[in-house]
Design an enzyme around this catalytic site. Structure first.
Site, PDB file in Angstrom:
ATOM      1  N   ASP A 141      60.868  43.214  23.151  1.00 33.99           N
ATOM      2  CA  ASP A 141      60.037  44.544  23.887  1.00 33.99           C
ATOM      3  C   ASP A 141      61.313  46.199  23.426  1.00 33.99           C
ATOM      4  O   ASP A 141      62.107  46.237  23.621  1.00 33.99           O
ATOM      5  CB  ASP A 141      60.730  44.096  25.612  1.00 33.99           C
ATOM      6  CG  ASP A 141      60.323  45.335  25.909  1.00 33.99           C
ATOM      7  OD1 ASP A 141      58.939  45.415  25.907  1.00 33.99           O
ATOM      8  OD2 ASP A 141      60.227  45.463  27.600  1.00 33.99           O
ATOM      9  N   HIS A 148      57.081  57.206  28.746  1.00 35.03           N
ATOM     10  CA  HIS A 148      57.676  56.341  29.162  1.00 35.03           C
ATOM     11  C   HIS A 148      59.490  56.843  29.846  1.00 35.03           C
ATOM     12  O   HIS A 148      59.866  57.057  30.461  1.00 35.03           O
ATOM     13  CB  HIS A 148      57.452  55.339  29.222  1.00 35.03           C
ATOM     14  CG  HIS A 148      57.943  54.557  30.038  1.00 35.03           C
ATOM     15  ND1 HIS A 148      58.810  53.921  31.071  1.00 35.03           N
ATOM     16  CD2 HIS A 148      59.154  53.147  29.626  1.00 35.03           C
ATOM     17  CE1 HIS A 148      59.160  53.800  31.429  1.00 35.03           C
ATOM     18  NE2 HIS A 148      59.878  52.965  30.706  1.00 35.03           N
ATOM     19  N   GLU A 214      54.856  47.453  33.992  1.00 41.23           N
ATOM     20  CA  GLU A 214      54.588  48.223  32.776  1.00 41.23           C
ATOM     21  C   GLU A 214      54.117  48.027  32.201  1.00 41.23           C
ATOM     22  O   GLU A 214      53.682  46.526  31.413  1.00 41.23           O
ATOM     23  CB  GLU A 214      56.466  48.242  32.394  1.00 41.23           C
ATOM     24  CG  GLU A 214      57.390  48.205  32.612  1.00 41.23           C
ATOM     25  CD  GLU A 214      58.689  48.559  32.102  1.00 41.23           C
ATOM     26  OE1 GLU A 214      59.103  48.008  31.162  1.00 41.23           O
ATOM     27  OE2 GLU A 214      59.759  49.378  32.211  1.00 41.23           O
ATOM     28  N   GLU A 216      52.147  47.658  28.980  1.00 33.84           N
ATOM     29  CA  GLU A 216      52.216  47.283  27.957  1.00 33.84           C
ATOM     30  C   GLU A 216      51.348  47.099  27.125  1.00 33.84           C
ATOM     31  O   GLU A 216      50.285  46.179  27.670  1.00 33.84           O
ATOM     32  CB  GLU A 216      53.442  46.525  27.538  1.00 33.84           C
ATOM     33  CG  GLU A 216      54.633  47.334  28.019  1.00 33.84           C
ATOM     34  CD  GLU A 216      56.254  46.930  27.469  1.00 33.84           C
ATOM     35  OE1 GLU A 216      56.104  46.128  26.152  1.00 33.84           O
ATOM     36  OE2 GLU A 216      57.279  47.259  28.126  1.00 33.84           O
ATOM     37  N   ASP A 248      55.059  44.118  31.652  1.00 31.92           N
ATOM     38  CA  ASP A 248      56.692  43.756  32.183  1.00 31.92           C
ATOM     39  C   ASP A 248      57.332  43.539  33.398  1.00 31.92           C
ATOM     40  O   ASP A 248      57.892  44.962  33.471  1.00 31.92           O
ATOM     41  CB  ASP A 248      57.377  44.447  30.816  1.00 31.92           C
ATOM     42  CG  ASP A 248      58.698  44.080  30.718  1.00 31.92           C
ATOM     43  OD1 ASP A 248      59.352  43.035  31.270  1.00 31.92           O
ATOM     44  OD2 ASP A 248      59.373  45.367  30.448  1.00 31.92           O
ATOM     45  N   ARG A 252      63.837  47.058  39.632  1.00 32.72           N
ATOM     46  CA  ARG A 252      64.403  48.111  39.367  1.00 32.72           C
ATOM     47  C   ARG A 252      65.194  48.028  39.654  1.00 32.72           C
ATOM     48  O   ARG A 252      66.735  48.747  39.566  1.00 32.72           O
ATOM     49  CB  ARG A 252      63.368  49.382  39.995  1.00 32.72           C
ATOM     50  CG  ARG A 252      62.320  49.018  39.137  1.00 32.72           C
ATOM     51  CD  ARG A 252      61.800  49.913  37.469  1.00 32.72           C
ATOM     52  NE  ARG A 252      60.809  49.857  37.030  1.00 32.72           N
ATOM     53  CZ  ARG A 252      60.699  49.664  35.354  1.00 32.72           C
ATOM     54  NH1 ARG A 252      61.625  49.539  34.624  1.00 32.72           N
ATOM     55  NH2 ARG A 252      59.224  49.790  34.810  1.00 32.72           N
ATOM     56  N   GLN A 255      68.310  46.339  37.292  1.00 28.75           N
ATOM     57  CA  GLN A 255      67.648  46.833  36.647  1.00 28.75           C
ATOM     58  C   GLN A 255      69.070  47.884  36.435  1.00 28.75           C
ATOM     59  O   GLN A 255      69.678  47.593  35.267  1.00 28.75           O
ATOM     60  CB  GLN A 255      66.396  47.325  35.928  1.00 28.75           C
ATOM     61  CG  GLN A 255      66.621  47.850  34.589  1.00 28.75           C
ATOM     62  CD  GLN A 255      65.191  48.518  34.245  1.00 28.75           C
ATOM     63  OE1 GLN A 255      64.003  48.247  35.086  1.00 28.75           O
ATOM     64  NE2 GLN A 255      65.008  49.009  33.291  1.00 28.75           N
ATOM     65  N   LYS A 268      64.618  41.990  34.351  1.00 29.46           N
ATOM     66  CA  LYS A 268      63.271  41.889  33.220  1.00 29.46           C
ATOM     67  C   LYS A 268      62.492  40.454  32.942  1.00 29.46           C
ATOM     68  O   LYS A 268      61.882  39.479  32.871  1.00 29.46           O
ATOM     69  CB  LYS A 268      63.618  42.378  31.646  1.00 29.46           C
ATOM     70  CG  LYS A 268      63.753  43.613  32.067  1.00 29.46           C
ATOM     71  CD  LYS A 268      62.366  44.526  32.369  1.00 29.46           C
ATOM     72  CE  LYS A 268      62.590  45.756  32.053  1.00 29.46           C
ATOM     73  NZ  LYS A 268      61.511  46.913  31.642  1.00 29.46           N
ATOM     74  N   THR A 272      57.125  37.110  32.496  1.00 29.83           N
ATOM     75  CA  THR A 272      55.947  38.306  31.681  1.00 29.83           C
ATOM     76  C   THR A 272      54.990  37.655  31.963  1.00 29.83           C
ATOM     77  O   THR A 272      54.869  36.758  32.021  1.00 29.83           O
ATOM     78  CB  THR A 272      57.031  38.407  30.601  1.00 29.83           C
ATOM     79  OG1 THR A 272      58.306  39.581  29.945  1.00 29.83           O
ATOM     80  CG2 THR A 272      55.830  39.947  29.637  1.00 29.83           C
ATOM     81  N   GLU A 389      58.018  55.437  37.065  1.00 30.54           N
ATOM     82  CA  GLU A 389      57.209  56.899  37.066  1.00 30.54           C
ATOM     83  C   GLU A 389      56.397  57.243  37.712  1.00 30.54           C
ATOM     84  O   GLU A 389      56.341  58.828  38.376  1.00 30.54           O
ATOM     85  CB  GLU A 389      56.423  56.889  35.216  1.00 30.54           C
ATOM     86  CG  GLU A 389      57.988  56.524  34.439  1.00 30.54           C
ATOM     87  CD  GLU A 389      56.625  55.878  33.065  1.00 30.54           C
ATOM     88  OE1 GLU A 389      56.601  56.996  32.389  1.00 30.54           O
ATOM     89  OE2 GLU A 389      56.517  54.853  33.237  1.00 30.54           O
TER      90      GLU A 389
HETATM   91 CA    CA Z   1      59.507  47.573  29.236  1.00 31.19          CA
END
Ligand code: CA
Length: 441
Positions: A141, A148, A214, A216, A248, A252, A255, A268, A272, A389
């Site tokens: 990843d 971001h 996320e 992606e 993804d 948080r 993380q 993570k 996925t 975000e």
């Molecule tokens: Ca990611």
């Protein structure tokens, strides 16, 4: 990389009529590759999405509708995984595209022959189960979305959000391949350890309280390279056999407690999700665009990451969207609400630069390896492509049309990614869906 040929002609129409509807994700100009089965006990088969149907490649081959390199490609996909087909590289993949385009064409002689035996060749996609198109043995990843990186970094270091290496190194970490799942499955809320509430207190172990998405782009590796033999930037685009959407999912709270010093782990690795259809570089050729223009003052990429043609056309103009449907919306019969829109052209590093950097130390990529681009946020508020975000770390919840608010994902929330490419003079193409529904721990 951006060769336009007859398969892209806007005049081409399919005898599969649903493929000709304006706005269809899978017109005859797309022809993405995937793996499906017709029932829980049926064997996996390789297919091509066309309108709301799936072309069974083995059945078409058995009917004598493929020859040469295209037949070789179909044979390579016989095991119900596309790794070997994609490992063959661009030649057989292009041959398969050309012949599939001819076969599905309303105005070709091969198309007329094929349409006569449509019942043996096509399955309604809605009645099929889509499976992981490749065996994913490795998942990497990246962190190539600069908006971001800046927005997420600002939550931790407001004065200096971008790490000092960001504009020199396409940053990445090695993710977990075993928990890559196909669109449509449940995403179980993970349990883990989060930061203590106060200094000196013990951390808490329990269900994630800050579950996030996320947005992606996923890239599937084609041929791969031998250990110790880096892929030069000039040839790096040839390593990518196709693209998909990738969520993804991120915890948080775990993380941010665990990530120093070695990076993400339980935050993570629980799940996925990828979309099932591999959109080929050939299908995306009309939608290529220049690499992101580096603002004045940014360093030029080092020589091993710089290629003139990659700078000119190494990025892709893909419109991206994130849709949320909560349990309450589902119960009320309400449609999903779009909460984010962005575009793959906002990536600071091109896919070829990611491949060149990944292999520059000698690491070997393997057929079917999955590469995530990193979260693709844009410069606008509505383009912030994770809740981290968008809600500024949970402080400014998203307001939904039905009055609900979301700082983080709740049980029952369904997240769906969609994507489309449009350009004047060409027929637009889509990626299908990348969705997952959060369930309780
Ligand atoms: Ca990611």
């Amino acid at each position: 990389m951006n060769e336009i040929d007859d398969t892209h002609s806007p005049r081409k129409r399919s005898w599969v009529v649903s493929a000709n509807r304006p706005g269809a994700d899978f017109p005859i100009q797309n022809l993405p590759l995937g793996v499906f089965r017709t029932g829980a006990d049926a064997a996996p088969r390789a297919g091509i999405a066309i309108g709301d149907m799936i072309l069974d490649l083995a059945a078409a081959d058995a009917a004598g509708l493929f020859d040469g390199e295209a037949a070789l490609a179909v044979t390579a996909a016989a095991g119900g995984r596309l790794n070997i087909l994609l490992a063959l590289g661009a030649g057989p993949r292009r041959a398969l595209r050309r012949q599939a385009s001819d076969l599905l064409d309303a105005d070709s002689s091969l198309g007329r022959r094929a349409s006569a035996s449509a019942a043996k060749l096509l399955y309604p996609a809605a009645q099929c189960e889509l499976l992981l198109p490749v065996e994913v043995r490795n998942y990497t990843d990246f962190y190539a979305g600069i908006h971001h990186a800046r927005a997420a970094g600002a939550l931790m270091m407001p004065d200096n959000p971008l790490p000092p290496n960001y504009k020199w190194v396409p940053i990445a970490y090695h993710g977990r391949a075993s928990s890559v799942r196909i669109s449509g499955g449940a995403v179980r809320r993970p349990r883990g350890q989060r930061r203590p509430a106060s200094d000196g207190a013990a951390p808490v172990f329990g269900p994630c309280e800050r579950l996030d998405l996320e947005l992606e782009l996923g890239m599937i590796v084609g041929p791969g390279n031998a250990l110790g033999e880096p892929v030069p930037i000039e040839a790096a685009h040839e390593q990518i056999a196709g693209y998909c959407l990738l969520n993804d999912w991120s915890a948080r709270d775990f993380q941010f407690w665990e990530m120093v010093p070695l990076g993400p782990f339980l935050g993570k690795n629980f799940s996925t999700t990828i979309s099932p259809w591999i959109v080929t570089p050939e299908a995306l050729a009309p939608f290529r665009c220049a690499a992101m223009e580096r603002p004045t003052g940014d360093p030029a990429p080092l020589a091993y990451l710089h290629d003139a043609s990659d700078q000119r056309a190494g990025s892709i103009d893909i419109q991206l969207a994130v849709w949320l449907r909560t349990a309450r919306m589902r119960e009320a019969g309400a449609e999903a609400q779009r909460i984010i829109r962005s575009n793959a052209r906002h990536l600071y590093w091109t896919p070829a630069q990611m491949v060149a950097h990944h292999t520059s130390g000698g690491c070997n990529l393997m057929p079917g390896d999955l590469i995530g681009s990193g979260t693709i946020s844009g410069p606008e508020r509505a383009e912030l492509s994770s809740l981290l975000e968008l809600t500024r770390g949970g402080a400014e919840p998203v307001e939904l049309a039905n009055g609900e608010r979301r700082s983080w994902l709740e049980d029952g929330d369904e997240i769906t990614f969609t994507a489309r490419c449009e350009r004047d003079g060409f027929v637009g193409i889509g990626f299908g869906f990348c969705s997952g529904q959060v369930t309780g721990d």
